[in-house]
Design a protein around this motif. Structure first.
Motif, PDB file in Angstrom:
ATOM      1  N   ALA A 190       3.836   5.874  -5.432  1.00 57.60           N
ATOM      2  CA  ALA A 190       3.900   5.927  -6.888  1.00 57.60           C
ATOM      3  C   ALA A 190       2.884   6.901  -7.471  1.00 57.60           C
ATOM      4  CB  ALA A 190       3.682   4.542  -7.481  1.00 57.60           C
ATOM      5  N   ASN A 191       1.833   7.194  -6.719  1.00 57.25           N
ATOM      6  CA  ASN A 191       0.785   8.094  -7.205  1.00 57.25           C
ATOM      7  C   ASN A 191       0.799   9.440  -6.480  1.00 57.25           C
ATOM      8  OD1 ASN A 191      -1.078   6.377  -9.138  1.00 57.25           O
ATOM      9  ND2 ASN A 191      -0.571   5.034  -7.429  1.00 57.25           N
ATOM     10  N   SER A 192       1.940   9.778  -5.880  1.00 57.70           N
ATOM     11  CA  SER A 192       2.075  11.047  -5.165  1.00 57.70           C
ATOM     12  C   SER A 192       3.170  11.894  -5.799  1.00 57.70           C
ATOM     13  CB  SER A 192       2.418  10.796  -3.686  1.00 57.70           C
ATOM     14  OG  SER A 192       1.433  10.004  -3.061  1.00 57.70           O
ATOM     15  N   SER A 195       3.510   1.503  -9.462  1.00 55.46           N
ATOM     16  CA  SER A 195       2.146   1.472  -8.926  1.00 55.46           C
ATOM     17  C   SER A 195       1.471   0.142  -9.206  1.00 55.46           C
ATOM     18  CB  SER A 195       1.322   2.615  -9.533  1.00 55.46           C
ATOM     19  OG  SER A 195      -0.019   2.556  -9.076  1.00 55.46           O
ATOM     20  N   ASN A 196       1.625  -0.367 -10.438  1.00 51.52           N
ATOM     21  CA  ASN A 196       1.001  -1.640 -10.800  1.00 51.52           C
ATOM     22  C   ASN A 196       1.645  -2.808 -10.061  1.00 51.52           C
ATOM     23  OD1 ASN A 196      -0.893  -0.525 -12.536  1.00 51.52           O
ATOM     24  ND2 ASN A 196       0.449  -0.655 -14.320  1.00 51.52           N
ATOM     25  N   VAL A 197       2.962  -2.734  -9.840  1.00 54.30           N
ATOM     26  CA  VAL A 197       3.632  -3.774  -9.047  1.00 54.30           C
ATOM     27  C   VAL A 197       3.040  -3.806  -7.642  1.00 54.30           C
ATOM     28  CG1 VAL A 197       5.798  -4.479  -7.974  1.00 54.30           C
ATOM     29  CG2 VAL A 197       5.784  -3.734 -10.350  1.00 54.30           C
ATOM     30  N   CYS A 244       0.837  -1.206   0.000  1.00 54.27           N
ATOM     31  CA  CYS A 244       0.000   0.000   0.000  1.00 54.27           C
ATOM     32  C   CYS A 244       0.868   1.251   0.000  1.00 54.27           C
ATOM     33  CB  CYS A 244      -0.925  -0.006   1.218  1.00 54.27           C
ATOM     34  SG  CYS A 244      -2.200  -1.291   1.182  1.00 54.27           S
ATOM     35  N   SER A 245       1.968   1.221   0.743  1.00 56.43           N
ATOM     36  CA  SER A 245       2.883   2.366   0.760  1.00 56.43           C
ATOM     37  C   SER A 245       3.478   2.603  -0.617  1.00 56.43           C
ATOM     38  CB  SER A 245       4.005   2.123   1.774  1.00 56.43           C
ATOM     39  OG  SER A 245       3.489   1.984   3.074  1.00 56.43           O
ATOM     40  N   GLN A 246       3.796   1.523  -1.311  1.00 55.38           N
ATOM     41  CA  GLN A 246       4.361   1.650  -2.655  1.00 55.38           C
ATOM     42  C   GLN A 246       3.358   2.254  -3.627  1.00 55.38           C
ATOM     43  OE1 GLN A 246       6.466  -1.782  -4.050  1.00 55.38           O
ATOM     44  NE2 GLN A 246       6.252  -1.256  -6.207  1.00 55.38           N
ATOM     45  N   VAL A 247       2.105   1.826  -3.537  1.00 49.46           N
ATOM     46  CA  VAL A 247       1.068   2.360  -4.420  1.00 49.46           C
ATOM     47  C   VAL A 247       0.852   3.847  -4.164  1.00 49.46           C
ATOM     48  CG1 VAL A 247      -1.381   2.240  -5.017  1.00 49.46           C
ATOM     49  CG2 VAL A 247      -0.080   0.136  -4.679  1.00 49.46           C
ATOM     50  N   ALA A 275       8.663   4.520   4.451  1.00 52.10           N
ATOM     51  CA  ALA A 275       7.862   3.486   5.120  1.00 52.10           C
ATOM     52  C   ALA A 275       7.985   2.156   4.393  1.00 52.10           C
ATOM     53  CB  ALA A 275       6.398   3.924   5.177  1.00 52.10           C
ATOM     54  N   ARG A 276       7.925   2.199   3.061  1.00 53.99           N
ATOM     55  CA  ARG A 276       8.067   0.972   2.282  1.00 53.99           C
ATOM     56  C   ARG A 276       9.411   0.308   2.543  1.00 53.99           C
ATOM     57  NH1 ARG A 276       9.136   1.003  -4.119  1.00 53.99           N
ATOM     58  NH2 ARG A 276      11.088   1.800  -3.225  1.00 53.99           N
ATOM     59  N   SER A 277      10.472   1.123   2.607  1.00 52.18           N
ATOM     60  CA  SER A 277      11.813   0.595   2.847  1.00 52.18           C
ATOM     61  C   SER A 277      11.921  -0.067   4.212  1.00 52.18           C
ATOM     62  CB  SER A 277      12.836   1.723   2.717  1.00 52.18           C
ATOM     63  OG  SER A 277      14.133   1.273   3.028  1.00 52.18           O
TER      64      SER A 277
END
Length: 233
Positions: free
Chosen positions: A36-38, A209-211, A30-33, A49-51
């Motif tokens: 990617a859209n920010s 985002s798709n990943v 969710c953090s990655q998505v 956070a993703r890291s």
């Protein structure tokens, strides 16, 4: 369902190592998505956070390569033919992925920076890609083996015998349906996860985002099995 009961179930799920890993994986995806859209400035904390979530997951699977190699060595005792070969290949590649990833732990923790860590991590991703590909092939073979038709129970003079045979056939049909559903589920999970190492190695072209979205799908599907296992005991 009472809120207290839900909280208890969630607590049991997160308290289990596999459940905790799936929870962290979902939050990481969710953090990655979101990142990617920010916009770049707004994406920075989400990338951080993703890291950190990814690092937490790596602690949980540190030295897990021993389990994967054990499954690889046991493949020929529990399976035969091409299935045994594919199982051996799948778990051997998974073991190599986890082993090589474990070798980069000190670098990703910031304890000891090594120039070879980034390249070794990419090589680890290649082995994960191979393992997932073999897993998809195994699921396809399982579906192929379940595609045969069930023998039809012929009616005879003994009604009880026919009834028992019909019940047995129905039970076998339900079992085949369950196995077919599980095989499709495994194939979807591995197919979604395939884009993670595929995007890192450059073998598959897909947006971040798709990943993340595909990872959310695979995590929810795999997490549902973990949830059922934890709460069935």
């Amino acid at each position: 369902m009472p809120a207290a009961n839900v909280a208890t179930k969630v607590s049991r799920f997160v308290g289990d190592a596999a459940g905790l890993e799936k929870t962290l994986r979902l939050l990481q995806s969710c953090s990655q998505v979101i990142a990617a859209n920010s916009l770049p400035a707004a994406a920075a904390p989400w990338l951080q956070a993703r890291s950190q979530l990814a690092l937490g997951r790596r602690y949980l699977r540190f030295l897990k390569f021993t389990d994967a190699f054990a499954l690889a060595f046991g493949a020929f005792s529990s399976h035969s033919g091409i299935v045994a070969v594919l199982e051996f290949g799948k778990w051997s590649c998974m073991g190599m992925f986890l082993l090589l990833e474990s070798c980069t732990m000190l670098d990703v923790m910031g304890v000891y920076h090594a120039s070879w860590a980034a390249g070794l991590f990419v090589e680890a991703m290649k082995f994960w890609f191979y393992s997932l590909s073999l897993g998809i092939l195994l699921a396809l073979m399982e579906l192929w083996g379940l595609s045969g038709k069930e023998p039809v129970v012929s009616t005879g003079s003994k009604e009880k015998v026919v009834e028992k045979a019909a019940q047995a056939q129905e039970a076998r049909a339900m079992e085949r349906t369950s196995k077919r559903r599980n095989a499709v589920k495994k194939m979807v999970i591995d197919g979604c996860d395939l884009f993670i190492p595929g995007s890192i190695t450059g073998w598959l072209v897909i947006s971040s985002s798709n990943v993340g979205l595909l990872c959310v799908v695979s995590t929810l599907l795999a997490g549902s099995d973990t949830w059922d296992r934890i709460h069935s005991t």
